[in-house]
Motif scaffolding. Structure first.
Motif, PDB file in Angstrom:
ATOM      1  N   GLU A   1     -34.781 -14.434  18.095  1.00  0.00           N
ATOM      2  CA  GLU A   1     -34.483 -13.698  19.323  1.00  0.00           C
ATOM      3  C   GLU A   1     -33.390 -14.403  20.118  1.00  0.00           C
ATOM      4  OE1 GLU A   1     -36.633 -10.605  20.330  1.00  0.00           O
ATOM      5  OE2 GLU A   1     -36.359 -10.926  18.190  1.00  0.00           O
ATOM      6  N   LEU A   2     -32.402 -14.967  19.418  1.00  0.00           N
ATOM      7  CA  LEU A   2     -31.361 -15.737  20.093  1.00  0.00           C
ATOM      8  C   LEU A   2     -30.597 -14.869  21.082  1.00  0.00           C
ATOM      9  CD1 LEU A   2     -30.004 -17.823  17.084  1.00  0.00           C
ATOM     10  CD2 LEU A   2     -31.564 -18.553  18.893  1.00  0.00           C
ATOM     11  N   THR A   3     -30.382 -15.395  22.261  1.00  0.00           N
ATOM     12  CA  THR A   3     -29.701 -14.795  23.418  1.00  0.00           C
ATOM     13  C   THR A   3     -30.530 -13.705  24.094  1.00  0.00           C
ATOM     14  OG1 THR A   3     -28.426 -12.944  22.428  1.00  0.00           O
ATOM     15  CG2 THR A   3     -27.495 -15.175  22.227  1.00  0.00           C
TER      16      THR A   3
ATOM     17  N   ILE B   1     -25.312 -10.501  19.603  1.00  0.00           N
ATOM     18  CA  ILE B   1     -26.418 -10.755  18.678  1.00  0.00           C
ATOM     19  C   ILE B   1     -27.761 -10.483  19.344  1.00  0.00           C
ATOM     20  CG2 ILE B   1     -25.127 -12.423  17.318  1.00  0.00           C
ATOM     21  CD1 ILE B   1     -26.577 -14.658  18.826  1.00  0.00           C
ATOM     22  N   GLY B   2     -27.735 -10.200  20.640  1.00  0.00           N
ATOM     23  CA  GLY B   2     -28.963  -9.917  21.377  1.00  0.00           C
ATOM     24  C   GLY B   2     -28.637  -9.411  22.762  1.00  0.00           C
TER      25      GLY B   2
ATOM     26  N   GLY C   1     -16.501 -13.326  18.558  1.00  0.00           N
ATOM     27  CA  GLY C   1     -17.518 -13.164  19.595  1.00  0.00           C
ATOM     28  C   GLY C   1     -18.758 -13.965  19.291  1.00  0.00           C
ATOM     29  N   ALA C   2     -19.913 -13.436  19.688  1.00  0.00           N
ATOM     30  CA  ALA C   2     -21.187 -14.146  19.559  1.00  0.00           C
ATOM     31  C   ALA C   2     -21.517 -14.441  18.098  1.00  0.00           C
ATOM     32  CB  ALA C   2     -22.305 -13.323  20.187  1.00  0.00           C
ATOM     33  N   SER C   3     -22.170 -15.585  17.868  1.00  0.00           N
ATOM     34  CA  SER C   3     -22.538 -15.998  16.512  1.00  0.00           C
ATOM     35  C   SER C   3     -23.922 -16.622  16.520  1.00  0.00           C
ATOM     36  CB  SER C   3     -21.524 -17.017  15.973  1.00  0.00           C
ATOM     37  OG  SER C   3     -22.010 -17.661  14.814  1.00  0.00           O
ATOM     38  N   ALA C   4     -24.840 -16.050  15.752  1.00  0.00           N
ATOM     39  CA  ALA C   4     -26.181 -16.627  15.632  1.00  0.00           C
ATOM     40  C   ALA C   4     -26.122 -17.999  14.975  1.00  0.00           C
ATOM     41  CB  ALA C   4     -27.078 -15.696  14.831  1.00  0.00           C
ATOM     42  N   VAL C   5     -25.194 -18.167  14.033  1.00  0.00           N
ATOM     43  CA  VAL C   5     -25.051 -19.453  13.338  1.00  0.00           C
ATOM     44  C   VAL C   5     -24.727 -20.561  14.336  1.00  0.00           C
ATOM     45  CG1 VAL C   5     -23.683 -20.736  11.651  1.00  0.00           C
ATOM     46  CG2 VAL C   5     -24.354 -18.377  11.173  1.00  0.00           C
ATOM     47  N   LEU C   6     -23.709 -20.349  15.149  1.00  0.00           N
ATOM     48  CA  LEU C   6     -23.295 -21.386  16.092  1.00  0.00           C
ATOM     49  C   LEU C   6     -24.300 -21.544  17.234  1.00  0.00           C
ATOM     50  CD1 LEU C   6     -19.450 -20.736  16.278  1.00  0.00           C
ATOM     51  CD2 LEU C   6     -20.675 -22.484  14.980  1.00  0.00           C
ATOM     52  N   ALA C   7     -24.897 -20.443  17.677  1.00  0.00           N
ATOM     53  CA  ALA C   7     -25.893 -20.542  18.740  1.00  0.00           C
ATOM     54  C   ALA C   7     -27.068 -21.414  18.304  1.00  0.00           C
ATOM     55  CB  ALA C   7     -26.379 -19.154  19.131  1.00  0.00           C
ATOM     56  N   ALA C   8     -27.568 -21.193  17.087  1.00  0.00           N
ATOM     57  CA  ALA C   8     -28.688 -21.988  16.579  1.00  0.00           C
ATOM     58  C   ALA C   8     -28.262 -23.433  16.329  1.00  0.00           C
ATOM     59  CB  ALA C   8     -29.230 -21.371  15.296  1.00  0.00           C
TER      60      ALA C   8
END
Length: 288
Positions: free
Chosen positions: A187-189, A12-13, A112-119
């Protein structure tokens, strides 16, 4: 046997946020179906993946899906990727998955990477349950209904928003839901990752120049059960903000403030008059 349709999550970044399995699948697939081949080309070049690509987006799905389905039936495996994150989550690809399953093609997700879970986990609001709502509708009437539904949601809510609408959406969110706890990530990650936390209006005041796609996390309704205490100066400042920036009429702005503070419109009008006099004593007078 037909090939396999792989749904491959991409970073995601930060380009390091990709799994070894995802890289293997991207290398071994016969073709990569990408939302934007230009965006995906950078990722493939970084990891020296030489698999050919074709585009698959909302404007060419009707023509592209039969072509990819034919390749799957001919024993070619297809890796589907979006610009960032997991395909189909607020991204194209559902038509291909539906067609593949109807044709008896195996569909396999490579997580893999997830903006939802990261936030969500960065917000401090993660609990036992949450709901993801994608992007708010662009049309005003649909957006109002969407916000009303969000206000009644008993779980933590996560949604995406574009930079040119984030300020308007947060302002409307505070009016519809009360000034709840929230987190806004962008700008997550990436190197300049930013996650702002606090009450919605506090976050709104600190958001600065909107850039990049935003991920918003909102606390459930029980978190905003108690209304704010009515403060004359704050009420006057909020009234000016609602009428100038949000474009509400005088009556609608007063009604919004009455809901926020849990008081009658008459009490709001009285507070506004007091707040207006206070502001006039401190500087140039405003106008209701």
């Amino acid at each position: 046997m037909p090939g396999v349709l792989y749904l491959v999550a991409t970073p995601i970044g930060n380009l390091e946020d990709i799994t070894l399995r995802a890289l293997r699948v991207l290398r071994e697939a016969a073709v990569i179906a990408a939302e934007d081949t230009r965006r995906t080309a950078g990722l493939l070049a970084h990891y020296q993946v030489e698999t050919p690509m074709v585009s698959l987006h909302e404007h060419n799905e009707r023509d592209r899906v039969p072509q990819l389905l034919a390749r799957l039936r001919a024993d070619d495996s297809v890796a589907l990727v979006s610009d960032a994150g997991t395909p189909l989550v607020s991204d194209p690809g559902a038509a291909l998955v539906t067609a593949a399953r109807a044709a008896g093609v195996r569909v396999e997700a490579i997580p893999g990477a997830s903006a939802v879970l990261a936030a969500l986990v960065s917000s401090g609001l993660a609990g036992d349950a949450f709901t993801f709502l994608g992007f708010p509708p662009a049309r005003a009437s649909a957006r109002r209904a969407w916000l009303r539904a969000l206000a009644a949601e008993p779980r933590v809510v996560v949604f995406f928003e574009a930079p040119h609408r984030i300020v308007e959406t947060l302002d409307a969110l505070a009016e519809a839901c009360g000034d709840r706890e929230a987190a806004v990530g962008r700008e997550l990650t990436k190197r300049h990752e930013e996650v702002l936390t606090g009450r919605i209006r506090d976050v709104l005041d600190r958001i600065g120049d909107p850039r990049g796609e935003y991920t918003v996390v909102v606390a459930p309704g029980t978190d905003a059960a108690a209304p704010e205490p009515l403060n004359d100066g704050e009420a006057w400042a909020s009234f000016l903000d609602l009428t100038a920036r949000a474009g509400l009429g005088r009556r609608d702005a007063v009604a919004a403030l009455a809901r926020r503070y849990g008081v009658s419109s008459r009490e709001v009008y009285a507070a506004l008059e007091r707040g207006k006099r206070m502001a006039a004593a401190e500087g140039p007078p405003g106008r209701p």
